[in-house]
Scaffold this motif. Structure first.
Motif, PDB file in Angstrom:
ATOM      1  N   SER A 147       0.835  -1.202   0.000  1.00  0.00           N
ATOM      2  CA  SER A 147       0.000   0.000   0.000  1.00  0.00           C
ATOM      3  C   SER A 147       0.869   1.250   0.000  1.00  0.00           C
ATOM      4  O   SER A 147       1.722   1.423   0.868  1.00  0.00           O
ATOM      5  N   GLU A 148       0.671   2.108  -0.999  1.00  0.00           N
ATOM      6  CA  GLU A 148       1.498   3.327  -1.059  1.00  0.00           C
ATOM      7  C   GLU A 148       1.170   4.259   0.103  1.00  0.00           C
ATOM      8  O   GLU A 148       2.004   5.062   0.511  1.00  0.00           O
ATOM      9  N   ILE A 149      -0.030   4.117   0.655  1.00  0.00           N
ATOM     10  CA  ILE A 149      -0.405   4.961   1.794  1.00  0.00           C
ATOM     11  C   ILE A 149       0.512   4.661   2.987  1.00  0.00           C
ATOM     12  O   ILE A 149       1.151   5.553   3.551  1.00  0.00           O
ATOM     13  N   LEU A 150       0.585   3.367   3.329  1.00  0.00           N
ATOM     14  CA  LEU A 150       1.368   2.981   4.497  1.00  0.00           C
ATOM     15  C   LEU A 150       2.851   3.192   4.274  1.00  0.00           C
ATOM     16  O   LEU A 150       3.550   3.742   5.122  1.00  0.00           O
ATOM     17  N   VAL A 151       3.346   2.764   3.122  1.00  0.00           N
ATOM     18  CA  VAL A 151       4.791   2.838   2.892  1.00  0.00           C
ATOM     19  C   VAL A 151       5.244   4.292   2.860  1.00  0.00           C
ATOM     20  O   VAL A 151       6.238   4.658   3.496  1.00  0.00           O
ATOM     21  N   SER A 152       4.511   5.149   2.154  1.00  0.00           N
ATOM     22  CA  SER A 152       4.939   6.545   2.075  1.00  0.00           C
ATOM     23  C   SER A 152       4.883   7.185   3.454  1.00  0.00           C
ATOM     24  O   SER A 152       5.774   7.942   3.826  1.00  0.00           O
ATOM     25  N   LEU A 153       3.866   6.851   4.239  1.00  0.00           N
ATOM     26  CA  LEU A 153       3.753   7.427   5.579  1.00  0.00           C
ATOM     27  C   LEU A 153       4.920   6.972   6.460  1.00  0.00           C
ATOM     28  O   LEU A 153       5.552   7.772   7.139  1.00  0.00           O
ATOM     29  N   MET A 154       5.210   5.671   6.428  1.00  0.00           N
ATOM     30  CA  MET A 154       6.253   5.176   7.321  1.00  0.00           C
ATOM     31  C   MET A 154       7.625   5.696   6.920  1.00  0.00           C
ATOM     32  O   MET A 154       8.510   5.864   7.773  1.00  0.00           O
ATOM     33  N   LEU A 155       7.795   5.982   5.631  1.00  0.00           N
ATOM     34  CA  LEU A 155       9.083   6.511   5.195  1.00  0.00           C
ATOM     35  C   LEU A 155       9.327   7.920   5.732  1.00  0.00           C
ATOM     36  O   LEU A 155      10.462   8.386   5.729  1.00  0.00           O
ATOM     37  N   VAL A 156       8.275   8.580   6.211  1.00  0.00           N
ATOM     38  CA  VAL A 156       8.459   9.888   6.846  1.00  0.00           C
ATOM     39  C   VAL A 156       9.357   9.734   8.064  1.00  0.00           C
ATOM     40  O   VAL A 156      10.301  10.512   8.275  1.00  0.00           O
ATOM     41  N   TYR A 157       9.101   8.695   8.846  1.00  0.00           N
ATOM     42  CA  TYR A 157       9.846   8.515  10.080  1.00  0.00           C
ATOM     43  C   TYR A 157      11.278   8.100   9.780  1.00  0.00           C
ATOM     44  O   TYR A 157      12.206   8.495  10.481  1.00  0.00           O
ATOM     45  N   VAL A 158      11.458   7.323   8.715  1.00  0.00           N
ATOM     46  CA  VAL A 158      12.817   6.993   8.287  1.00  0.00           C
ATOM     47  C   VAL A 158      13.548   8.278   7.911  1.00  0.00           C
ATOM     48  O   VAL A 158      14.708   8.503   8.317  1.00  0.00           O
TER      49      VAL A 158
END
Lengths: 358, 506
Positions: A147-158
């Motif tokens: 899901s691009e929603i989850l992956v893009s969001l989690m990459l914020v924290y990275v």
């Protein structure tokens, strides 16, 4: 009993009216909140929405409007293109941070060289950095169905962790007496993003935001790719039938919004912020989502919404200073705005019907 | 005789905003009668039966069931009064068994073992082969319909409503259905049969009430009239006869060679070695019951799904790896079945919908830039040439009636002068007038030398249009046979209708 009945057609007037209604409802609800907290609601609302532009200290706060609006509009323009296609990039904040880092890296590597090429190279590097960060969810989605929603969001924290590492490690200012944070790019003329016209707050990011508004308007209304994007958002099968490859579209939309967010990050770090710190991300990437929706995903709407949200930032800070309102005021306001907008939006797609149950 | 009527409607009227769906409708259904409700799409048949079944309330008029006033507040009340209905779209749970599904639809289901016995009894009595323990997911459309019918029969209805029941059936399955309905009718149940298929109404129904524009225009014994006469009553005028003259098969245009493909979705059908040859000026009909790979075949030909190299050749050039736009440029065009959402974007104007397929061939898009005036002019040209009833090219596609949008979609492809045109269900859900116009446009196109593939579930349509006929069954395409001289029986066997067709012997 009250039921929601889908509307067969949406009145055009309602489309334009809901953002305005949402702003009014936010003011009212915010006023009630301030009253409960023991502040004069009228004064608070005036401080937030009126004083930054026309109040006694407006000459200081007015330029801030463009400074804050530019990144919001730049990011939201890109996000709106993807949102139109039903591709939800929630991680513009991360792309913004990475763009700031890659753009600043060019400047820090070139320091102390002088040259006309340095600032354009930084802009390109910032865009490429944001694009690359946006391509991660695109490729993971295309290859593995993530899901691009989850992956893009989690990459914020990275991205936030990377920013902290850079500020304390590789990018730390060697002449900074051990303080975290990079060199201040404002003091490096070849890399600085200064105010172009004194007293307006307009820097290169403002120019880029204006161009982005024009370019996305052109793309969405005049170019066949924009047509395909709109078709894909409403009727994915029809878009496929027309010849759209969903994978290409995902990569295009996440890449475009990533690149614009990255550019916004660069303009900020080379201008108002000045340096890479662990707090380089200040939430523009998330607020831009509100801007995109408040602006009805339309370039002109985004322009207006960006200015309004910028106003809440400045007004919120002003209210903190003059009225001792808590720092969270801005977020509360922005949150209420999105809440009311989504609420009123429901009414554009549904109408309320009363049913008498036996 | 009329005093004994099971159901009677007097002056029923119903209005929706802008439409008078039913106006002063009166008719009666006698016990033991199979009564047809005949009319074009939009004639008001569905509204009428929804009122009888308690889904919609009439604005005026009265209904009577068994001599009692019939004013059901909801379907439950209608069922309690003795009305049962089999919908066109089934409401069954795939994951449950036949018996469980039937129990779910009943007001007071008996214990499971009794129910299974009852199901077995009913399926034997009425010749409906069905195993109560099977999961619905494994059933064919015909078998699913039997589940719905048995569910209705178990309620001992006085009046059974069937909404276009044969649209999902092979000819053999349809015959079996009619045998069941006749048995039910002989037991005294009144049956209200909704359809626009003239032949089956002529053969199987005792009486027909014909609706046009929401009003009853005639009531007759369908067996005493020709299909042409019934159609004339239905549309209110003589049907223009289809002209299929002047066509000659020319050189080979399209070759499909051993096209195999896994199912694109869990519910989809895999294509298994589909092979066909299409010549210029020829119409090839592909029949088959829905869900046997029609959609998959169309998307493979349109380019939405790429296939293995060498499987699709247009005039010798391999198009297998090319996308829809490249195939259109080469001359291979398609019109999918689903008008709203596949062939057209519902919320877009007709002008914008021309851009979906006609950008390159009609010069509406140049170097990526949209030429809106040209698109608008093309939309207007389609509207004129195909008599699309709409306020103008700025109207949203979803605002058009099914028939008008279908004329637009077919017109959009036909007017691009394709080398090969593939259409799926070109007249599905379309009124008789629009259907005739669409069919004629396909014949005219073939006369000019285009190769046309018509995928359809309407056998009458295929027999009327096509030069050769083949059947698609579970993703396999049969060898083509010349349409001339084919009987419905032969076609039924080609469609693989033998599956599950034997009458139940328990």
């Amino acid at each position: 009993m009250i039921r929601l009945v889908p509307r067969t057609d949406t009145p055009a007037l309602l489309q334009i009216a809901t953002p305005i209604l949402a702003v009014l409802a936010t003011m009212i609800a915010g006023g009630i909140l301030f009253a409960i907290m023991g502040h004069d609601p009228v004064a608070a609302i005036r401080t937030i929405f009126w004083d930054p532009l026309f109040g006694p200290a407006a000459s200081y706060s007015r330029p801030q409007l463009l400074v804050k609006a530019a990144p919001l509009i730049l990011i939201a323009s890109g996000l709106a293109v993807g949102f139109r296609a039903g591709i939800w990039n929630i991680g513009a904040e991360g792309q913004y941070i990475i763009g700031a880092i890659t753009g600043a890296a060019v400047a820090l590597a070139a320091y102390p060289a002088e040259g006309m090429w340095i600032f354009p190279a930084m802009v390109i590097a910032g865009a490429v950095g944001g694009w690359a960060w946006g391509m991660i969810p695109a490729l993971l989605g295309n290859w593995f169905g993530a899901s691009e929603i989850l992956v893009s969001l989690m990459l914020v924290y990275v991205a936030q962790r990377i920013a902290a590492w850079m500020a304390f490690g590789p990018m730390k200012n060697p002449e900074g007496f051990g303080m975290p944070g990079s060199r201040n790019l404002q003091q490096y003329p070849a890399a600085a993003n200064p105010e172009l016209v004194a007293g307006t707050g307009a820097h290169w990011g403002v120019v880029a935001a204006a161009l982005a508004v024009l370019a996305t308007w052109f793309l969405m209304s005049r170019h066949i790719r924009g047509f395909h994007i709109r078709a894909a958002g409403i009727a994915p099968r029809a878009a496929r039938f027309a010849g759209v490859k969903p994978e290409t579209l995902v990569a295009f939309c996440l890449g475009l919004s990533g690149a614009l967010a990255g550019m916004a990050g660069l303009f900020e770090v080379a201008g108002p912020a000045g340096q890479i710190t662990d707090k380089v991300g200040v939430g523009y990437g998330f607020t831009a989502i509100i801007v995109a929706f408040l602006g009805r995903l339309h370039p002109v709407g985004i322009l207006l919404a960006g200015l309004l949200l910028a106003l809440t930032y400045i007004g919120g800070e002003l209210a903190q200073l003059t009225m001792n309102l808590p720092a969270a005021t801005v977020q509360v306001f922005q949150g209420m705005l999105l809440f009311f907008l989504l609420g009123f939006d429901l009414l554009t797609r549904y109408r309320i019907a009363r049913r008498i149950t036996a | 005789m009329t005093d004994a009527a099971v159901f009677r409607a007097r002056g029923i009227g119903k209005s929706y905003p802008g439409v008078r769906a039913n106006d002063d409708v009166s008719f009666a259904v006698d016990p033991g009668e199979i009564h047809a409700l005949l009319g074009e799409n939009g004639a008001g048949k569905s509204t009428l039966v929804k009122m009888i079944y308690g889904l919609v309330r009439p604005d005026d008029g009265q209904m009577e069931l068994n001599g009692q006033p019939h004013q059901p507040a909801d379907p439950r009340a209608a069922r309690a009064a003795g009305v049962a209905m089999v919908f066109q779209h089934f409401s069954l749970f795939d994951a449950l068994t036949v018996a469980e599904n039937i129990a779910l639809g009943m007001e007071n289901p008996p214990p499971r073992r009794d129910l299974s016995a009852k199901i077995a009894q009913v399926s034997q009595d009425f010749g409906l082969p069905l195993n109560p323990a099977r999961r619905v997911a494994t059933l064919s459309a015909g078998e699913r319909q039997r589940v719905e019918i048995i569910r209705c029969i178990l309620q001992n209805p006085r009046l059974l409503i069937m909404d276009e029941p044969t649209s999902v059936l092979t000819p053999q399955e349809a015959e079996l259905l009619f045998a069941t309905l006749r048995k039910l009718a002989d037991g005294g149940t009144a049956i209200l049969y909704i359809s626009h298929k003239l032949e089956e109404i002529r053969t199987h129904c005792d009486r027909a009430t014909i609706l046009r524009g929401g009003r009853v225009v005639d009531s007759c014994d369908p067996r005493a009239h020709s299909a042409r006469a019934l159609a004339a009553m239905m549309v209110g005028g003589e049907m223009r006869p289809i002209d299929r003259s002047g066509r000659q098969a020319g050189e080979v245009l399209l070759q499909v060679k051993r096209l195999s493909q896994p199912a694109p979705t869990a519910e989809g059908t895999a294509l298994k070695g589909v092979t066909l040859t299409l010549r210029a000026g020829e119409i090839l009909g592909i029949g088959g019951v829905a869900g046997n790979g029609q959609d998959e075949l169309l998307t493979a030909l349109s380019g939405e799904i790429r296939s293995a190299p060498g499987t699709i050749l247009l005039e010798g050039a391999d198009l297998s790896r090319l996308g829809p736009e490249a195939r259109r440029s080469a001359g291979l065009l398609a019109a999918p079945e689903d008008r709203l959402g596949h062939a057209a974007v519902p919320d877009f104007s007709l002008t914008d919908n021309t851009l979906l397929t006609a950008g390159a061939r009609k010069g509406l898009v140049c170097k990526g830039l949209i030429d809106r005036p040209a698109a608008r002019a093309y939309a207007e040209a389609i509207i004129r040439a195909f008599d699309v009833r709409t306020p103008g090219p700025g109207t949203a596609a979803k605002a058009l009636s099914g028939g008008n949008l279908q004329k637009f979609v077919i017109g959009r492809e036909v007017m691009q002068a394709p080398r090969v045109l593939v259409v799926n269900q070109p007249t599905w859900g379309v009124d008789a007038g629009a259907a005739a116009a669409v069919r004629q446009s396909l014949l005219d196109l073939a006369r000019k030398g285009t190769g046309v593939i018509v995928i359809s579930q309407d056998l009458d349509e295929l027999l009327e249009l096509s030069d050769r006929f083949c059947a698609l069954n579970e993703g396999r395409l049969s060898d083509p046979l010349p349409t001339e001289g084919l009987t419905l029986d032969q076609i039924g066997l080609m469609l693989g209708g033998a599956h599950g067709m034997e009458v139940a012997h328990l």
